[in-house]
Design an enzyme around this catalytic site. Sequence first.
Site, PDB file in Angstrom:
ATOM      1  N   SER A 182       0.843  -1.194   0.000  1.00  0.00           N
ATOM      2  CA  SER A 182       0.000   0.000   0.000  1.00  0.00           C
ATOM      3  C   SER A 182       0.880   1.247   0.000  1.00  0.00           C
ATOM      4  CB  SER A 182      -0.958  -0.044   1.196  1.00  0.00           C
ATOM      5  OG  SER A 182      -2.051   0.821   1.013  1.00  0.00           O
TER       6      SER A 182
ATOM      7  N   ASP B  86      -5.818  -3.688  -2.498  1.00  0.00           N
ATOM      8  CA  ASP B  86      -4.743  -3.345  -1.561  1.00  0.00           C
ATOM      9  C   ASP B  86      -4.050  -4.571  -0.962  1.00  0.00           C
ATOM     10  OD1 ASP B  86      -3.282  -2.310   0.671  1.00  0.00           O
ATOM     11  OD2 ASP B  86      -4.647  -0.599   0.736  1.00  0.00           O
TER      12      ASP B  86
END
Length: 326
Positions: free
Chosen positions: A44, A208
């Site tokens: 991320s 993610d």
Amino acid sequence: MVRVGLVLGGGGVVGQAYHAGVLAVLQHDVGFDARTADVVVGTSAGSITGTLLRAGVSPEDLAAWTVRAPLSGDDDVLRTMAETAVPELAPFRPLDVLRRPMRVPGPHLVARALARPWRFRPLTAGMTLLAPGRHDIVSQLGALREVEGPTWPDRDLWITAVRRRDGRRVVFGRPGAPPAPVHLAVAASCAVPGYFAPVQIGRHAYVDGGVHSATNAAVLRRAGVDVVVVLAPMSGSPGWRQDFTAAMRRYSQRQLDREVRALRAAGIRTVVFTPGAAEQEVMGADLMSGERVHEVLQQSFFQAGVHAATPGVAAVLREASDRDPV
């Protein structure tokens, strides 16, 4: 020479500020230049930081860019990014994301759960079922396309994401991973379910990498490294707080503890940096807010400096710091 792995965990805009503060003090006080790590694992927000390091951005300039301070004269990468317009983001409210309707589990997700139930993660599966978010992460990270090279960096850059159809973690940049441009791999790693739209790479959509783990540090167990430095902005003890952010930190910390145990069981010397009470106070609950990045960077710089000076941590960092200059 000692081989070093660097793990940069997720945490949104404030997580990037935390990375910048910690990496700056490690270079300033210890002499550890994150650009020289043999393998960088980014999840991320950590995938953005890792990509900038691999593009040659120094920790000092990374800190300056975070707070919009003047850059060094030769940092064209950050100068290009600073000149690129970025769409405004709405506040990130996790409970609003979780209230949105979920899609029905597909056959690939069900088959994976039945085939390997011991590896099935209900929370990971649930996050892949959230309705697509309304923000386009690819446009948010458009500047990365302007500064990335024609190929992946020479030094290993591993970017984690989760395949939406079955919840499987994919590590872009690692041998055997699906091919992807760096900027799309980073976008996939940052595509928070329910907030950002999934990112299409080839035949699959990805979300993610933090859905699997906020750090994914254990992917380095068989990477041939001797020392690992972990920065985990979403972990750290929240004390007695009982809000959603505190629960998220406790969950991330449990995952991180398991990953660190796995690394140490493999004989890998590991040091970990997580936000303490002072950093958590200024980081707040909105991971996408840039309002307090100055305070986050300042607190992380000071607190990480204290942690880096403790004898056990300092000894490992000295090993990691004996590197060829960039």
